[in-house]
Design an enzyme around this catalytic site. Sequence first.
Site, PDB file in Angstrom:
ATOM      1  N   THR A  66      -6.399   2.662  -5.206  1.00 54.67           N
ATOM      2  CA  THR A  66      -6.101   1.258  -4.899  1.00 54.67           C
ATOM      3  C   THR A  66      -7.107   0.446  -5.862  1.00 54.67           C
ATOM      4  OG1 THR A  66      -5.637   1.265  -2.706  1.00 54.67           O
ATOM      5  CG2 THR A  66      -6.320  -0.796  -3.592  1.00 54.67           C
TER       6      THR A  66
ATOM      7  N   GLU B 115       0.645  -1.100  -0.082  1.00 55.71           N
ATOM      8  CA  GLU B 115       0.037   0.038   0.063  1.00 55.71           C
ATOM      9  C   GLU B 115       0.942   1.103  -0.049  1.00 55.71           C
ATOM     10  OE1 GLU B 115      -3.257   0.396  -0.245  1.00 55.71           O
ATOM     11  OE2 GLU B 115      -2.875   2.674  -0.372  1.00 55.71           O
TER      12      GLU B 115
ATOM     13  N   ASP C 284       1.026   0.327  -4.969  1.00 57.34           N
ATOM     14  CA  ASP C 284      -0.170   0.566  -5.761  1.00 57.34           C
ATOM     15  C   ASP C 284      -0.311   2.129  -6.456  1.00 57.34           C
ATOM     16  OD1 ASP C 284      -0.625   1.463  -3.431  1.00 57.34           O
ATOM     17  OD2 ASP C 284      -2.703   1.085  -3.512  1.00 57.34           O
ATOM     18  N   HIS C 285       0.102   2.954  -5.574  1.00 53.86           N
ATOM     19  CA  HIS C 285       0.421   4.481  -6.056  1.00 53.86           C
ATOM     20  C   HIS C 285       1.200   5.338  -4.985  1.00 53.86           C
ATOM     21  CE1 HIS C 285      -2.407   4.689  -2.823  1.00 53.86           C
ATOM     22  NE2 HIS C 285      -3.192   3.877  -3.252  1.00 53.86           N
TER      23      HIS C 285
ATOM     24  N   HIS D 234      -0.990   3.690   4.651  1.00 57.89           N
ATOM     25  CA  HIS D 234      -1.875   4.320   4.266  1.00 57.89           C
ATOM     26  C   HIS D 234      -1.959   5.874   4.778  1.00 57.89           C
ATOM     27  CE1 HIS D 234      -5.630   5.744   2.513  1.00 57.89           C
ATOM     28  NE2 HIS D 234      -5.819   4.757   1.642  1.00 57.89           N
TER      29      HIS D 234
HETATM   30  C1  GP9 Z   1      -9.089   0.200   1.358  1.00 55.09           C
HETATM   31  C2  GP9 Z   1      -7.976   0.142   0.757  1.00 55.09           C
HETATM   32  C3  GP9 Z   1      -7.354   1.652   0.516  1.00 55.09           C
HETATM   33  O1  GP9 Z   1     -10.031  -1.196   1.482  1.00 55.09           O
HETATM   34  O2  GP9 Z   1      -7.731  -0.375  -0.291  1.00 55.09           O
HETATM   35  O3  GP9 Z   1      -7.782   2.329  -0.772  1.00 55.09           O
HETATM   36  P1  GP9 Z   1      -7.223   3.517  -1.258  1.00 55.09           P
HETATM   37  O4  GP9 Z   1      -7.429   4.787  -0.420  1.00 55.09           O
HETATM   38  O5  GP9 Z   1      -5.678   3.555  -1.386  1.00 55.09           O
HETATM   39  O6  GP9 Z   1      -7.579   3.674  -2.649  1.00 55.09           O
HETATM   40 MN    MN Z   2      -3.946   2.404  -2.079  1.00 53.33          MN
END
Ligand code: GP9
Ligand code: MN
Length: 687
Positions: free
Chosen positions: A305, A261, A481-482, A422
């Site tokens: 995500t 993440e 992911d980003h 996150h």
């Molecule tokens: C929540 C998680 C976060 O289930 O996958 O998503 P994001 O905010 O990074 O798009």
């Molecule tokens: Mn994410």
Amino acid sequence: MKRIIKGFSNFLNTRLGFVLLAVFLYTLKTIYAYTTKFNLGVKGSIQTFLMIINPIPIMLLLFGLALYMKGRKSYIFLLIVDFLDSVWLFSNILYYREFSDFLTMVLIKGSGSVANNLGKSILGILKPTDFLVFLDVLILILLLAFHVIRMDVKRLNWKIPVLVSSLAVLLFGANLTLAESDRSQLLTRTFDNNYIVKYLGLNVFNIYDVVKTTKTTAVKSQAKSSDINSIEKYMKDNYVQPNVEYTGVAKGKNVFIIHLESLQQFMIDYKWDGEEVTPNLNKIYHENNTLSFDNFFNQVGQGKTADAELMLENSLFGLPEGSAMVTDGTSNTFQAAPAILDQEAGYTSASFHGDVPSFWNRDNAYKSWGYDYFFSSNYYKEKKSYNIGYGMKDKIFLKDSAQYIEQLPQPFYAKLITVTNHYPYTLDKKNQSISKTDTGDKTVDGYVQTARYLDESIGEFMNWLKETGLDKKSMIVFYGDHYGISDNHKKAMAKLTGIKGFDDFDNAQYQRVPFMIHMDGLKGGINHTYGGEIDVLPTILNLLGVDNKNMIQFGSDLLSSQHSQVVAFRNGDFVSPTVTKVGSTYYNTKTGKVDKKISKAEKEKLSNKVTTELSLSDRVINGDLLRFHKLPGFTTVNKKDYSYKKSTALKRLKSSEKKKTSLIDENDGKSLVDLYTTDAPELSDDK
Ligand code: GP9
Ligand code: MN
């Protein structure tokens, strides 16, 4: 006092008084339902306040329609509306109990599996208190029937209903503004239905859902089967032959997709306070049997995500607005990795994530992608201390995933989505093992701490794979992911990276995220090819020996010498080894200077390629065009065949029809979970 009571009861005997009473009772009832029947995740005073008041504007508007009528029918109208709305609330309560999500138009139209899954079990899940949602209607009827309240049948001055309706609209505006200030882009990104209900209420969510679905279905119904032709032609003309040297080297192996993440590439080998932030990932990054990419970019849009997941498993871009997993994940036809690997190579697929299943509509989109299992937060032991931010803490999440991994028939395709690293990067003291950075930017400085925590959790997980021998039988794919640090924090980034005047060009370069493929015996090394998330699926399919020639994929094998190194960002900007485009400015990627020499023709060529691919991909999703694409040997996924209900899934795991091939089976039925070691303080506290 008497006079006040008298005045009040007189007011209730007016139609306006009755309408307001109905709104009041309705609001009380929804508070009851929100707090006892749903799990909206309300945090803090603003959210609590909004949860309490959000039914008021819409009910004032709906019940207020009774003020435009006269006679008994206005009362009957109000009671019917109230009753129907209660039936709707009641249905949502039942659906939510099974799926932790709300009913949507697409689900009701039957493309989902509501009837299929719920029909049989309705009586089993009904609770007597569910009927309390009809209490307000009953009270109103009784009050009228026993003449405690008298009907006011005369026609009202037209100004009164107009005033009430205007007030309702005004209140709704205030509600929306407050909601957006607490959670920006609430309606454009639509992460989770729970959020919209929490902030704006169930009825507003339904209106929103109907408007959105009507819009998307209109586009889909206009699409013709011939619309796929131009896409198929583009695929044919631009087909990239994969690197045969790597074809099938991972054939038959388990696949782990490990979602890191918000982890950016610059954390790899980054040192803070004299220590590596991510020592475990660094080790994997430099190993001979890891193919590591140092010019790999995230390409997500608002879907974050969800866009990353969509690209990785479908090689389709996210949409320019919102998240395709949410808007189209339930209804569209997909030819996604889990289904392809199941049909082509007998894989069992599972996604693991320590958050509620409704987030990003995973609970529905995963079915369209053919995921056999979705282990979401309700499959894990819940405890307050186990959670932070969006879900379970990574160490506990990964450890508790082992019990399910060992039961999966092999070969399997398992995606593990971490979440502790996150935004806003907060971590409790006990779990911090490196000091914060000192940029002075509060949202940035905790980043190294959560990144370190994520790294440690990966170290523990990899250790378990080694202990169980799974590491030898698996290909392990890691990806960030980003970005974690958005372009609103350029000053802090300048401090962290040492780049003076960190600008838009630098921000584009810092969209690099880790991408590594780790496998015993793999010819690894650090690969400098430019690519992105859209290219993962074709790369992996080639390694697994699955031919992707006839698939609609917008990426290509990163290991192929023909791979296009122009990496598209969702907004039409791009990065290539030579040119970087941000807005209308073209930079030389090598020097970071504005490129004045690049010809107009070259600019147009690159830019057109990017926008063509993005818009063709959008056409595929908006028009649901994969339903028209015949993929030889592939049967379209039937969502009704899938259920992520915990009891059913666990039973299915135990009695898998595939021959006994799980890790547990190989170990004579004995669990290997005890081999998992973690230093998660929350778990040692339990002992
Ligand atoms: C929540 C998680 C976060 O289930 O996958 O998503 P994001 O905010 O990074 O798009
Ligand atoms: Mn994410």
